[in-house]
Write a protein that holds these residues in place. Structure first.
Motif, PDB file in Angstrom:
ATOM      1  N   SER A  33      54.015  -8.788  53.140  1.00  0.00           N
ATOM      2  CA  SER A  33      55.020  -8.843  52.074  1.00  0.00           C
ATOM      3  C   SER A  33      54.391  -9.553  50.894  1.00  0.00           C
ATOM      4  CB  SER A  33      56.250  -9.635  52.528  1.00  0.00           C
ATOM      5  OG  SER A  33      56.860  -9.012  53.619  1.00  0.00           O
ATOM      6  N   ASN A  34      54.516  -8.964  49.723  1.00  0.00           N
ATOM      7  CA  ASN A  34      54.039  -9.610  48.502  1.00  0.00           C
ATOM      8  C   ASN A  34      54.949  -9.221  47.346  1.00  0.00           C
ATOM      9  OD1 ASN A  34      53.140  -7.033  47.620  1.00  0.00           O
ATOM     10  ND2 ASN A  34      51.179  -7.344  48.641  1.00  0.00           N
ATOM     11  N   GLU A  35      54.594  -9.618  46.135  1.00  0.00           N
ATOM     12  CA  GLU A  35      55.450  -9.348  44.984  1.00  0.00           C
ATOM     13  C   GLU A  35      55.605  -7.856  44.678  1.00  0.00           C
ATOM     14  OE1 GLU A  35      51.303 -10.239  44.033  1.00  0.00           O
ATOM     15  OE2 GLU A  35      52.818 -11.556  44.841  1.00  0.00           O
ATOM     16  N   VAL A  36      54.701  -7.043  45.154  1.00  0.00           N
ATOM     17  CA  VAL A  36      54.762  -5.605  44.907  1.00  0.00           C
ATOM     18  C   VAL A  36      55.669  -4.900  45.920  1.00  0.00           C
ATOM     19  CG1 VAL A  36      53.387  -3.495  44.724  1.00  0.00           C
ATOM     20  CG2 VAL A  36      52.458  -5.643  43.901  1.00  0.00           C
ATOM     21  N   GLY A  37      55.687  -5.382  47.153  1.00  0.00           N
ATOM     22  CA  GLY A  37      56.503  -4.733  48.172  1.00  0.00           C
ATOM     23  C   GLY A  37      56.161  -5.190  49.572  1.00  0.00           C
ATOM     24  N   ASN A  38      56.705  -4.483  50.544  1.00  0.00           N
ATOM     25  CA  ASN A  38      56.473  -4.745  51.962  1.00  0.00           C
ATOM     26  C   ASN A  38      55.897  -3.485  52.587  1.00  0.00           C
ATOM     27  OD1 ASN A  38      57.991  -7.180  51.637  1.00  0.00           O
ATOM     28  ND2 ASN A  38      59.849  -5.958  51.836  1.00  0.00           N
ATOM     29  N   GLU A  39      54.908  -3.667  53.476  1.00  0.00           N
ATOM     30  CA  GLU A  39      54.335  -2.489  54.118  1.00  0.00           C
ATOM     31  C   GLU A  39      53.558  -2.869  55.369  1.00  0.00           C
ATOM     32  OE1 GLU A  39      51.377  -0.475  51.743  1.00  0.00           O
ATOM     33  OE2 GLU A  39      50.523  -2.354  51.060  1.00  0.00           O
ATOM     34  N   PHE A  40      53.465  -1.869  56.269  1.00  0.00           N
ATOM     35  CA  PHE A  40      52.580  -2.010  57.412  1.00  0.00           C
ATOM     36  C   PHE A  40      51.174  -1.681  56.935  1.00  0.00           C
ATOM     37  CE2 PHE A  40      56.592  -1.402  59.627  1.00  0.00           C
ATOM     38  CZ  PHE A  40      56.491  -2.371  60.621  1.00  0.00           C
ATOM     39  N   VAL A  41      50.205  -2.470  57.388  1.00  0.00           N
ATOM     40  CA  VAL A  41      48.806  -2.286  57.006  1.00  0.00           C
ATOM     41  C   VAL A  41      47.991  -2.140  58.286  1.00  0.00           C
ATOM     42  CG1 VAL A  41      46.829  -3.389  55.884  1.00  0.00           C
ATOM     43  CG2 VAL A  41      49.109  -3.649  54.911  1.00  0.00           C
ATOM     44  N   ALA A  93      44.945  10.287  68.340  1.00  0.00           N
ATOM     45  CA  ALA A  93      44.518   9.256  67.389  1.00  0.00           C
ATOM     46  C   ALA A  93      43.734   8.126  68.037  1.00  0.00           C
ATOM     47  CB  ALA A  93      45.744   8.678  66.685  1.00  0.00           C
ATOM     48  N   VAL A  94      43.750   8.053  69.365  1.00  0.00           N
ATOM     49  CA  VAL A  94      43.166   6.906  70.070  1.00  0.00           C
ATOM     50  C   VAL A  94      41.735   6.625  69.637  1.00  0.00           C
ATOM     51  CG1 VAL A  94      42.379   6.095  72.336  1.00  0.00           C
ATOM     52  CG2 VAL A  94      44.685   6.976  72.074  1.00  0.00           C
ATOM     53  N   MET A  95      40.885   7.641  69.627  1.00  0.00           N
ATOM     54  CA  MET A  95      39.463   7.380  69.341  1.00  0.00           C
ATOM     55  C   MET A  95      39.221   6.897  67.910  1.00  0.00           C
ATOM     56  SD  MET A  95      37.626  11.033  69.386  1.00  0.00           S
ATOM     57  CE  MET A  95      37.320  11.896  67.892  1.00  0.00           C
ATOM     58  N   PHE A  96      40.154   7.159  67.006  1.00  0.00           N
ATOM     59  CA  PHE A  96      40.010   6.709  65.621  1.00  0.00           C
ATOM     60  C   PHE A  96      40.616   5.326  65.391  1.00  0.00           C
ATOM     61  CE2 PHE A  96      40.281  11.388  65.470  1.00  0.00           C
ATOM     62  CZ  PHE A  96      39.028  11.663  64.946  1.00  0.00           C
ATOM     63  N   LEU A  97      41.424   4.856  66.346  1.00  0.00           N
ATOM     64  CA  LEU A  97      42.142   3.595  66.169  1.00  0.00           C
ATOM     65  C   LEU A  97      41.635   2.458  67.052  1.00  0.00           C
ATOM     66  CD1 LEU A  97      45.801   4.923  65.826  1.00  0.00           C
ATOM     67  CD2 LEU A  97      44.187   4.312  64.035  1.00  0.00           C
ATOM     68  N   ILE A  98      40.607   2.683  67.826  1.00  0.00           N
ATOM     69  CA  ILE A  98      40.084   1.631  68.695  1.00  0.00           C
ATOM     70  C   ILE A  98      39.687   0.420  67.857  1.00  0.00           C
ATOM     71  CG2 ILE A  98      38.195   0.987  70.254  1.00  0.00           C
ATOM     72  CD1 ILE A  98      38.227   3.919  71.225  1.00  0.00           C
ATOM     73  N   GLY A  99      40.237  -0.723  68.224  1.00  0.00           N
ATOM     74  CA  GLY A  99      39.927  -1.969  67.525  1.00  0.00           C
ATOM     75  C   GLY A  99      40.774  -2.239  66.292  1.00  0.00           C
ATOM     76  N   THR A 100      41.700  -1.344  65.964  1.00  0.00           N
ATOM     77  CA  THR A 100      42.528  -1.499  64.768  1.00  0.00           C
ATOM     78  C   THR A 100      43.574  -2.592  64.946  1.00  0.00           C
ATOM     79  OG1 THR A 100      42.226   0.804  64.119  1.00  0.00           O
ATOM     80  CG2 THR A 100      44.175  -0.290  63.253  1.00  0.00           C
ATOM     81  N   GLU A 101      43.827  -3.321  63.881  1.00  0.00           N
ATOM     82  CA  GLU A 101      44.887  -4.330  63.858  1.00  0.00           C
ATOM     83  C   GLU A 101      46.011  -3.812  62.972  1.00  0.00           C
ATOM     84  OE1 GLU A 101      44.811  -8.965  62.897  1.00  0.00           O
ATOM     85  OE2 GLU A 101      44.749  -7.696  61.095  1.00  0.00           O
ATOM     86  N   SER A 114      45.578  10.041  57.222  1.00  0.00           N
ATOM     87  CA  SER A 114      46.534   8.973  56.924  1.00  0.00           C
ATOM     88  C   SER A 114      47.303   8.645  58.205  1.00  0.00           C
ATOM     89  CB  SER A 114      47.484   9.374  55.799  1.00  0.00           C
ATOM     90  OG  SER A 114      48.282  10.459  56.194  1.00  0.00           O
ATOM     91  N   TYR A 115      47.837   7.449  58.236  1.00  0.00           N
ATOM     92  CA  TYR A 115      48.569   6.982  59.403  1.00  0.00           C
ATOM     93  C   TYR A 115      49.985   7.535  59.388  1.00  0.00           C
ATOM     94  CZ  TYR A 115      44.760   3.626  59.587  1.00  0.00           C
ATOM     95  OH  TYR A 115      43.516   3.062  59.638  1.00  0.00           O
ATOM     96  N   THR A 116      50.517   7.792  60.578  1.00  0.00           N
ATOM     97  CA  THR A 116      51.918   8.159  60.722  1.00  0.00           C
ATOM     98  C   THR A 116      52.575   7.150  61.655  1.00  0.00           C
ATOM     99  OG1 THR A 116      51.509   9.632  62.606  1.00  0.00           O
ATOM    100  CG2 THR A 116      51.434  10.616  60.398  1.00  0.00           C
ATOM    101  N   MET A 117      53.842   6.908  61.430  1.00  0.00           N
ATOM    102  CA  MET A 117      54.577   5.990  62.284  1.00  0.00           C
ATOM    103  C   MET A 117      56.019   6.475  62.352  1.00  0.00           C
ATOM    104  SD  MET A 117      54.744   1.845  62.159  1.00  0.00           S
ATOM    105  CE  MET A 117      55.875   1.609  60.817  1.00  0.00           C
ATOM    106  N   ASP A 118      56.530   6.597  63.569  1.00  0.00           N
ATOM    107  CA  ASP A 118      57.896   7.057  63.754  1.00  0.00           C
ATOM    108  C   ASP A 118      58.427   6.487  65.056  1.00  0.00           C
ATOM    109  OD1 ASP A 118      60.264   8.349  63.270  1.00  0.00           O
ATOM    110  OD2 ASP A 118      59.452  10.371  63.412  1.00  0.00           O
ATOM    111  N   TYR A 119      59.736   6.495  65.216  1.00  0.00           N
ATOM    112  CA  TYR A 119      60.333   6.073  66.476  1.00  0.00           C
ATOM    113  C   TYR A 119      59.984   7.088  67.550  1.00  0.00           C
ATOM    114  CZ  TYR A 119      63.147   2.997  63.546  1.00  0.00           C
ATOM    115  OH  TYR A 119      63.555   2.044  62.651  1.00  0.00           O
ATOM    116  N   THR A 120      59.913   6.641  68.796  1.00  0.00           N
ATOM    117  CA  THR A 120      59.630   7.560  69.890  1.00  0.00           C
ATOM    118  C   THR A 120      60.520   7.249  71.084  1.00  0.00           C
ATOM    119  OG1 THR A 120      57.869   8.591  71.200  1.00  0.00           O
ATOM    120  CG2 THR A 120      57.746   6.196  70.918  1.00  0.00           C
TER     121      THR A 120
END
Length: 135
Positions: free
Chosen positions: A109-117, A96-104, A66-72
């Motif tokens: 935001s939609n009626e269910v919620g907001n999230e990073f994808v 994580a670099v080799m697993f994320l190459i080419g990732t967008e 799974s993805y992690t995201m935090d301030y650095t």
């Protein structure tokens, strides 16, 4: 001796453009929506040492990762830095670099919620809830 000098001079002409192109290639891209949201979050952050957000991966979930995201506040050796057109720094963890190459990275935001994808072309499968994936 002259032949060797000509060989290396010709080789430099061909290598330099390829190296320059490789240096400008981004590990991942960040959409305008994601950059805008990151900018909003960074503006609310009161810690002056924060330079951006760190994206990484961890082993968890029903499908492996799974993805992690935090301030650095730093860039570690071998991390990759993606700077958006808005000046937001996204630091990709070196593990994580080799697993994320080419990732967008996007923000939706939609009626269910907001999230990073994360639209990752390397994933082979993902769980039904979309929280974990397999490469």
């Amino acid at each position: 001796d002259a032949l060797a000098q000509n060989f290396w001079a010709a080789k430099k002409k061909h290598v330099a453009p390829m190296a320059a192109a490789a240096a400008t290639k981004r590990i991942m891209s960040v959409t305008k929506n994601a950059a805008s949201r990151l900018g909003d979050l960074m503006a609310r952050r009161k810690d002056a040492s924060t330079i951006g957000v760190r994206i990484g991966l961890r082993q968890r979930g029903c499908n492996g990762m799974s993805y992690t995201m935090d301030y650095t506040d730093k860039v570690n050796k071998f991390d990759e830095v993606v700077e958006t057109d808005q000046g937001i720094k996204v630091v990709v963890d070196s593990k994580a670099v080799m697993f994320l190459i080419g990732t967008e990275m996007d923000f939706v935001s939609n009626e269910v919620g907001n999230e990073f994808v994360f639209n990752n072309p390397n994933k082979k499968s993902e769980c039904g809830c979309g929280q974990s994936f397999n490469v």
